[in-house]
Motif scaffolding. Structure first.
Motif, PDB file in Angstrom:
ATOM      1  N   ILE A 287       0.832  -1.205   0.000  1.00 18.26           N
ATOM      2  CA  ILE A 287       0.000   0.000   0.000  1.00 18.26           C
ATOM      3  C   ILE A 287       0.864   1.252   0.000  1.00 18.26           C
ATOM      4  CG2 ILE A 287      -1.666   1.337   1.355  1.00 18.26           C
ATOM      5  CD1 ILE A 287      -2.843  -1.329   2.306  1.00 18.26           C
ATOM      6  N   LEU A 288       1.869   1.280   0.863  1.00 18.25           N
ATOM      7  CA  LEU A 288       2.763   2.440   0.930  1.00 18.25           C
ATOM      8  C   LEU A 288       3.552   2.618  -0.365  1.00 18.25           C
ATOM      9  CD1 LEU A 288       4.124   2.000   4.569  1.00 18.25           C
ATOM     10  CD2 LEU A 288       2.641   3.848   3.750  1.00 18.25           C
ATOM     11  N   LEU A 289       3.824   1.530  -1.032  1.00 21.01           N
ATOM     12  CA  LEU A 289       4.618   1.577  -2.260  1.00 21.01           C
ATOM     13  C   LEU A 289       3.790   2.011  -3.465  1.00 21.01           C
ATOM     14  CD1 LEU A 289       7.536   0.879  -3.226  1.00 21.01           C
ATOM     15  CD2 LEU A 289       6.643  -1.380  -3.828  1.00 21.01           C
ATOM     16  N   GLN A 290       2.541   1.553  -3.553  1.00 19.58           N
ATOM     17  CA  GLN A 290       1.758   1.732  -4.776  1.00 19.58           C
ATOM     18  C   GLN A 290       0.791   2.917  -4.744  1.00 19.58           C
ATOM     19  OE1 GLN A 290       2.323   0.147  -7.528  1.00 19.58           O
ATOM     20  NE2 GLN A 290       3.777  -1.336  -6.696  1.00 19.58           N
ATOM     21  N   VAL A 291       0.109   3.151  -3.632  1.00 19.04           N
ATOM     22  CA  VAL A 291      -0.927   4.185  -3.584  1.00 19.04           C
ATOM     23  C   VAL A 291      -0.396   5.581  -3.930  1.00 19.04           C
ATOM     24  CG1 VAL A 291      -2.545   5.406  -2.053  1.00 19.04           C
ATOM     25  CG2 VAL A 291      -2.455   2.900  -2.056  1.00 19.04           C
ATOM     26  N   PRO A 292       0.778   5.993  -3.459  1.00 24.30           N
ATOM     27  CA  PRO A 292       1.262   7.341  -3.825  1.00 24.30           C
ATOM     28  C   PRO A 292       1.466   7.550  -5.326  1.00 24.30           C
ATOM     29  CG  PRO A 292       2.449   6.525  -1.916  1.00 24.30           C
ATOM     30  CD  PRO A 292       1.646   5.371  -2.446  1.00 24.30           C
ATOM     31  N   LYS A 293       1.495   6.490  -6.121  1.00 18.61           N
ATOM     32  CA  LYS A 293       1.710   6.605  -7.560  1.00 18.61           C
ATOM     33  C   LYS A 293       0.448   7.021  -8.317  1.00 18.61           C
ATOM     34  CE  LYS A 293       5.266   2.980  -7.557  1.00 18.61           C
ATOM     35  NZ  LYS A 293       5.639   1.640  -8.103  1.00 18.61           N
ATOM     36  N   LEU A 294      -0.700   7.017  -7.652  1.00 21.10           N
ATOM     37  CA  LEU A 294      -1.965   7.276  -8.329  1.00 21.10           C
ATOM     38  C   LEU A 294      -2.118   8.735  -8.748  1.00 21.10           C
ATOM     39  CD1 LEU A 294      -4.434   5.236  -6.097  1.00 21.10           C
ATOM     40  CD2 LEU A 294      -3.668   4.669  -8.396  1.00 21.10           C
ATOM     41  N   ASN A 295      -2.725   8.925  -9.924  1.00 15.67           N
ATOM     42  CA  ASN A 295      -3.151  10.245 -10.385  1.00 15.67           C
ATOM     43  C   ASN A 295      -4.633  10.153 -10.704  1.00 15.67           C
ATOM     44  OD1 ASN A 295      -0.607  11.655 -10.392  1.00 15.67           O
ATOM     45  ND2 ASN A 295      -0.030  10.373 -12.138  1.00 15.67           N
ATOM     46  N   PHE A 296      -5.435  11.040 -10.114  1.00 16.73           N
ATOM     47  CA  PHE A 296      -6.885  10.921 -10.231  1.00 16.73           C
ATOM     48  C   PHE A 296      -7.439  11.601 -11.478  1.00 16.73           C
ATOM     49  CE2 PHE A 296      -6.164  10.345  -5.677  1.00 16.73           C
ATOM     50  CZ  PHE A 296      -6.925   9.202  -5.454  1.00 16.73           C
ATOM     51  N   SER A 297      -8.365  10.935 -12.158  1.00 21.48           N
ATOM     52  CA  SER A 297      -9.169  11.498 -13.239  1.00 21.48           C
ATOM     53  C   SER A 297     -10.402  10.613 -13.369  1.00 21.48           C
ATOM     54  CB  SER A 297      -8.389  11.518 -14.562  1.00 21.48           C
ATOM     55  OG  SER A 297      -8.234  10.209 -15.060  1.00 21.48           O
ATOM     56  N   PHE A 298     -11.460  11.144 -14.007  1.00 22.38           N
ATOM     57  CA  PHE A 298     -12.700  10.373 -14.089  1.00 22.38           C
ATOM     58  C   PHE A 298     -12.523   9.095 -14.904  1.00 22.38           C
ATOM     59  CE2 PHE A 298     -16.654   9.152 -16.202  1.00 22.38           C
ATOM     60  CZ  PHE A 298     -17.455   8.923 -15.085  1.00 22.38           C
ATOM     61  N   ASP A 299     -11.761   9.178 -16.012  1.00 19.89           N
ATOM     62  CA  ASP A 299     -11.587   8.021 -16.884  1.00 19.89           C
ATOM     63  C   ASP A 299     -11.018   6.822 -16.135  1.00 19.89           C
ATOM     64  OD1 ASP A 299     -12.581   9.415 -18.995  1.00 19.89           O
ATOM     65  OD2 ASP A 299     -10.625   9.983 -19.811  1.00 19.89           O
TER      66      ASP A 299
ATOM     67  N   GLY B 287     -22.439   2.039 -20.783  1.00 22.66           N
ATOM     68  CA  GLY B 287     -21.708   2.204 -22.036  1.00 22.66           C
ATOM     69  C   GLY B 287     -20.208   2.166 -21.885  1.00 22.66           C
ATOM     70  N   TRP B 288     -19.713   1.447 -20.883  1.00 21.79           N
ATOM     71  CA  TRP B 288     -18.270   1.345 -20.664  1.00 21.79           C
ATOM     72  C   TRP B 288     -17.721   0.100 -21.372  1.00 21.79           C
ATOM     73  CZ3 TRP B 288     -19.154   2.407 -14.784  1.00 21.79           C
ATOM     74  CH2 TRP B 288     -19.367   3.785 -14.586  1.00 21.79           C
ATOM     75  N   ASN B 289     -18.021  -0.020 -22.661  1.00 19.16           N
ATOM     76  CA  ASN B 289     -17.592  -1.182 -23.435  1.00 19.16           C
ATOM     77  C   ASN B 289     -16.198  -0.951 -24.006  1.00 19.16           C
ATOM     78  OD1 ASN B 289     -20.215  -2.287 -23.038  1.00 19.16           O
ATOM     79  ND2 ASN B 289     -20.959  -1.058 -24.747  1.00 19.16           N
ATOM     80  N   ASN B 290     -15.257  -0.730 -23.114  1.00 15.24           N
ATOM     81  CA  ASN B 290     -13.885  -0.445 -23.527  1.00 15.24           C
ATOM     82  C   ASN B 290     -12.919  -1.301 -22.720  1.00 15.24           C
ATOM     83  OD1 ASN B 290     -14.046   0.744 -20.992  1.00 15.24           O
ATOM     84  ND2 ASN B 290     -14.254   2.815 -21.817  1.00 15.24           N
TER      85      ASN B 290
END
Length: 299
Positions: free
Chosen positions: A44-56, A241-244
């Motif tokens: 958790i400490l290693l991976q979570v800080p790498k996140l960048n938030f956006s709706f997509d 409609g999230w057929n991606n």
């Protein structure tokens, strides 16, 4: 291919060690505690800080929470229908709900959808499964492991002091930042212990002969986890409609085997330990077939 080999080999090693009685009987519990108190917080400490938030990128997270919520309601309804004990209900609320989104998800989805799908795997895993494990998992273990009524104060206290939840709070403070190389190296070393330790622990506790009373909850748990959950995810992707690629990854993730750490958590909390580990073990084996079926249906 290496990941598939590691999964199979580690489980076999644990199972052989169990049959040879090389380690003490309490070894699985010790390994489970190592996972929950060291390996999981490190990831958790290693991976979570790498996140960048956006709706997509939130699509897999949204689907994961909807799938878990609807599946949990189904488990509660079925548990009441069969008048299952609090221990069995708590077990299924963990192992029939929380998905093996990283240990199984990464190698399987990489094999079927390619490396371009892996960012969505991490979103499903970190914003869905990881947070659910920390908050929802802590709540279930706190509430269902108690033999008497438990106050909301005690539940909140257990959640706030749960190792993975504390790690999550710390990790969120460092979003978009990098740890010093030395600390990153240490966290990576501990995080890398999760897969082999968890899989060996599963093998050490894997039982193919179960009491008749366990067969029904085991069967229902696997049907919910491996068939109904991906069906729910599929309906959600069609509805919105999230057929991606994000939708495809979410369907795969919803249909992955039960989370190994959820089995460890249930076992450590005394929530039908033998049943919990059996669901995880059989779920891993059967998921190789069910995910192949999913690949034929959605790709």
């Amino acid at each position: 291919m290496e990941n598939f080999a590691l999964i199979g080999f580690a489980i076999i090693v644990g199972y052989v060690l169990q049959k040879l009685h090389i380690f003490p009987e309490e070894t699985p519990n010790i390994l489970n505690k190592f996972i929950i108190y060291i390996s999981l917080p490190a990831i958790i400490l290693l991976q979570v800080p790498k996140l960048n938030f956006s709706f997509d990128i939130l699509v897999p997270a949204i689907i994961s929470w909807l799938v878990m919520g609807l599946s949990a309601v189904l488990v509660i309804v079925i548990s009441k229908m069969f008048n299952w004990s609090k221990s069995i209900t708590g077990s299924l609320l963990l192992v029939a709900i929380l998905t093996n989104s990283s240990i199984m998800g990464i190698p399987i989805i990489n094999a079927y959808l390619g490396e371009e799908a892996l960012p969505y795997v991490l979103i499903y895993d970190q914003l869905g499964t990881f947070i659910a494990l920390a908050v929802y998992g802590a709540f279930v273990t706190a509430y269902y492991s108690s033999n008497s009524s438990i106050s909301s104060k005690v539940i909140i206290q257990k959640i706030l002091t749960f190792p993975s939840f504390l790690a999550l709070l710390i990790a969120l403070l460092f979003l978009g930042q990098s740890f010093p190389p030395l600390l990153t190296s240490i966290l990576t070393t501990f995080a890398n212990t999760l897969i082999p330790v968890a899989l060996v622990a599963v093998g050490l506790q894997l039982q193919f002969k179960l009491p008749k009373n366990d067969i029904k909850p085991l069967s229902i748990a696997l049907i919910i986890k491996l068939a109904i959950a991906p069906l729910i995810a599929y309906i959600i992707t069609i509805t919105f409609g999230w057929n991606n690629l994000a939708g495809q990854v979410s369907i795969f993730e919803a249909g992955m085997a039960p989370m190994i750490t959820a089995g460890a958590m249930a076992s450590m909390a005394g929530l039908a330990p033998r049943l919990s580990i059996a669901i995880v073990g059989y779920g891993i084996l059967i998921s190789f077939i069910t995910t192949a079926v999913i690949s034929k249906l959605i790709i």
